[in-house]
Design a protein around this motif. Structure first.
Motif, mmCIF file in Angstrom:
data_model
loop_
_atom_site.group_PDB
_atom_site.id
_atom_site.type_symbol
_atom_site.label_atom_id
_atom_site.label_comp_id
_atom_site.label_asym_id
_atom_site.label_seq_id
_atom_site.Cartn_x
_atom_site.Cartn_y
_atom_site.Cartn_z
ATOM 1 N N LYS A 1 0.822 -1.221 0.000
ATOM 2 C CA LYS A 1 0.000 0.000 0.000
ATOM 3 C C LYS A 1 0.853 1.267 0.000
ATOM 4 O O LYS A 1 0.449 2.303 0.516
ATOM 5 N N LYS A 2 2.070 1.179 -0.572
ATOM 6 C CA LYS A 2 3.002 2.309 -0.575
ATOM 7 C C LYS A 2 3.529 2.568 -1.984
ATOM 8 O O LYS A 2 3.581 1.681 -2.821
ATOM 9 N N CYS A 3 3.959 3.801 -2.202
ATOM 10 C CA CYS A 3 4.579 4.190 -3.459
ATOM 11 C C CYS A 3 5.870 3.401 -3.637
ATOM 12 O O CYS A 3 6.636 3.227 -2.685
ATOM 13 N N LEU A 4 6.123 2.937 -4.834
ATOM 14 C CA LEU A 4 7.297 2.136 -5.136
ATOM 15 C C LEU A 4 8.588 2.908 -4.890
ATOM 16 O O LEU A 4 9.591 2.339 -4.465
ATOM 17 N N ILE A 5 8.578 4.225 -5.099
ATOM 18 C CA ILE A 5 9.805 5.021 -5.015
ATOM 19 C C ILE A 5 10.009 5.641 -3.636
ATOM 20 O O ILE A 5 11.048 5.466 -3.015
ATOM 21 N N CYS A 6 9.013 6.365 -3.136
ATOM 22 C CA CYS A 6 9.218 7.133 -1.897
ATOM 23 C C CYS A 6 8.561 6.529 -0.660
ATOM 24 O O CYS A 6 8.675 7.081 0.431
ATOM 25 N N ASP A 7 7.869 5.428 -0.806
ATOM 26 C CA ASP A 7 7.203 4.734 0.305
ATOM 27 C C ASP A 7 6.086 5.524 0.976
ATOM 28 O O ASP A 7 5.719 5.230 2.100
ATOM 29 N N SER A 8 5.539 6.539 0.305
ATOM 30 C CA SER A 8 4.394 7.236 0.895
ATOM 31 C C SER A 8 3.154 6.350 0.742
ATOM 32 O O SER A 8 3.076 5.515 -0.156
ATOM 33 N N ALA A 9 2.193 6.532 1.635
ATOM 34 C CA ALA A 9 0.988 5.713 1.631
ATOM 35 C C ALA A 9 0.146 5.990 0.380
ATOM 36 O O ALA A 9 -0.001 7.144 -0.032
ATOM 37 N N LEU A 10 -0.384 4.925 -0.210
ATOM 38 C CA LEU A 10 -1.260 5.052 -1.376
ATOM 39 C C LEU A 10 -2.677 4.656 -0.975
ATOM 40 O O LEU A 10 -2.873 3.668 -0.277
ATOM 41 N N THR A 11 -3.646 5.450 -1.409
ATOM 42 C CA THR A 11 -5.043 5.160 -1.141
ATOM 43 C C THR A 11 -5.624 4.397 -2.322
ATOM 44 O O THR A 11 -5.421 4.784 -3.470
ATOM 45 N N LEU A 12 -6.323 3.333 -2.029
ATOM 46 C CA LEU A 12 -6.923 2.499 -3.063
ATOM 47 C C LEU A 12 -7.972 3.298 -3.832
ATOM 48 O O LEU A 12 -8.773 4.012 -3.232
ATOM 49 N N TYR A 13 -7.952 3.203 -5.152
ATOM 50 C CA TYR A 13 -8.905 3.890 -6.038
ATOM 51 C C TYR A 13 -8.931 5.396 -5.807
ATOM 52 O O TYR A 13 -9.974 6.020 -5.746
ATOM 53 N N HIS A 14 -7.782 5.988 -5.625
ATOM 54 C CA HIS A 14 -7.720 7.428 -5.376
ATOM 55 C C HIS A 14 -7.026 8.119 -6.538
ATOM 56 O O HIS A 14 -6.151 7.553 -7.180
ATOM 57 N N ARG A 15 -7.384 9.366 -6.778
ATOM 58 C CA ARG A 15 -6.816 10.098 -7.914
ATOM 59 C C ARG A 15 -5.332 10.371 -7.746
ATOM 60 O O ARG A 15 -4.635 10.665 -8.705
ATOM 61 N N ASP A 16 -4.815 10.253 -6.508
ATOM 62 C CA ASP A 16 -3.393 10.472 -6.270
ATOM 63 C C ASP A 16 -2.558 9.190 -6.392
ATOM 64 O O ASP A 16 -1.366 9.212 -6.143
ATOM 65 N N THR A 17 -3.186 8.085 -6.742
ATOM 66 C CA THR A 17 -2.480 6.826 -6.958
ATOM 67 C C THR A 17 -2.445 6.576 -8.460
ATOM 68 O O THR A 17 -3.482 6.494 -9.095
ATOM 69 N N HIS A 18 -1.243 6.466 -9.006
ATOM 70 C CA HIS A 18 -1.078 6.339 -10.455
ATOM 71 C C HIS A 18 -0.468 4.992 -10.834
ATOM 72 O O HIS A 18 0.435 4.513 -10.150
ATOM 73 N N VAL A 19 -0.923 4.441 -11.935
ATOM 74 C CA VAL A 19 -0.310 3.247 -12.501
ATOM 75 C C VAL A 19 0.812 3.731 -13.414
ATOM 76 O O VAL A 19 0.602 4.598 -14.260
ATOM 77 N N HIS A 20 2.006 3.204 -13.213
ATOM 78 C CA HIS A 20 3.143 3.590 -14.040
ATOM 79 C C HIS A 20 3.777 2.315 -14.586
ATOM 80 O O HIS A 20 3.897 1.325 -13.879
ATOM 81 N N VAL A 21 4.169 2.346 -15.846
ATOM 82 C CA VAL A 21 4.747 1.176 -16.489
ATOM 83 C C VAL A 21 6.265 1.326 -16.546
ATOM 84 O O VAL A 21 6.786 2.313 -17.065
ATOM 85 N N PHE A 22 6.957 0.360 -15.966
ATOM 86 C CA PHE A 22 8.416 0.280 -16.018
ATOM 87 C C PHE A 22 8.749 -0.920 -16.899
ATOM 88 O O PHE A 22 8.647 -2.061 -16.451
ATOM 89 N N GLY A 23 9.144 -0.653 -18.131
ATOM 90 C CA GLY A 23 9.390 -1.759 -19.066
ATOM 91 C C GLY A 23 8.081 -2.456 -19.372
ATOM 92 O O GLY A 23 7.183 -1.874 -19.975
ATOM 93 N N ASP A 24 7.945 -3.688 -18.923
ATOM 94 C CA ASP A 24 6.687 -4.410 -19.127
ATOM 95 C C ASP A 24 5.949 -4.638 -17.808
ATOM 96 O O ASP A 24 4.964 -5.366 -17.768
ATOM 97 N N GLN A 25 6.435 -4.020 -16.724
ATOM 98 C CA GLN A 25 5.797 -4.193 -15.425
ATOM 99 C C GLN A 25 5.051 -2.927 -15.010
ATOM 100 O O GLN A 25 5.555 -1.822 -15.173
ATOM 101 N N LYS A 26 3.869 -3.138 -14.467
ATOM 102 C CA LYS A 26 3.064 -2.022 -13.966
ATOM 103 C C LYS A 26 3.304 -1.890 -12.470
ATOM 104 O O LYS A 26 3.360 -2.870 -11.751
ATOM 105 N N ARG A 27 3.439 -0.654 -12.014
ATOM 106 C CA ARG A 27 3.633 -0.366 -10.600
ATOM 107 C C ARG A 27 2.795 0.846 -10.226
ATOM 108 O O ARG A 27 2.410 1.627 -11.078
ATOM 109 N N LEU A 28 2.555 1.001 -8.931
ATOM 110 C CA LEU A 28 1.775 2.127 -8.435
ATOM 111 C C LEU A 28 2.708 3.178 -7.837
ATOM 112 O O LEU A 28 3.624 2.851 -7.084
#
Length: 173
Positions: free
Chosen positions: A82-109
């Motif tokens: 439930k945390k950002c992959l880079i900075c470890d801040s808390a991510l809210t499920l289904y929230h506009r501040d949580t983004h799907v980002h593609v690194f190569g062929d892998q999706k991360r939040l």
């Protein structure tokens, strides 16, 4: 003195539509002083309906843009603790501040800030390396400047000078 009571034996004030309505227009809630919900049934249904409509729209967005099911998204969210992959801040499920980002062929939040950073660097690792080198260079020059200032200050230390004059006085005796 306390807050003004927003209900009586026949009516209650709806905080959402700002109207006095009969008590039966409100759902039951034993935890409140009035024994009724804060919002009337109409406002409550409109709110919960709009919430689930937003969730459905987000799930549709996930499917269309990212080819992800809600379960894929939920699994990824849990996998990242439930945390950002880079900075470890808390991510809210289904929230506009949580983004799907593609690194190569892998999706991360990612959080909004990290996602914007990745977009600014155009997902180019060489640009990120150059930025990191610049940050390290800047940090080194600041550290060197601080060390030079410390050495300069040590030479002008009054207690250090007092010690040398005392030593000089003892030698003269």
């Amino acid at each position: 003195m306390g807050r003004k009571r927003l209900f009586n034996d026949k009516e209650k004030w709806c905080n959402k539509c700002s109207k006095w309505l009969p008590l039966d227009a409100f759902g039951e809630n034993r935890r409140t002083a009035s024994g009724r919900q804060d919002y009337c049934k109409t406002c409550h249904n409109a709110y919960t309906g709009s919430f689930w409509a937003k969730v459905a729209a987000y799930e549709q967005h996930l499917e269309q843009k990212w080819r992800m099911t809600p379960n894929d998204y939920l699994e990824l969210w849990r996998l990242q603790d439930k945390k950002c992959l880079i900075c470890d801040s808390a991510l809210t499920l289904y929230h506009r501040d949580t983004h799907v980002h593609v690194f190569g062929d892998q999706k991360r939040l990612l959080c909004t800030t990290c996602n914007k950073g990745m977009e600014c660097f155009k997902d180019d690792a060489s640009l990120l390396v150059k930025a990191l080198e610049q940050l390290n260079h800047t940090a080194e020059s600041v550290t060197e400047g601080f060390e030079k200032k410390e050495h300069k200050d040590e030479g002008e230390n009054p207690s250090h000078e007092a010690g040398t004059t005392e030593d000089a006085g003892e030698d003269s005796k």
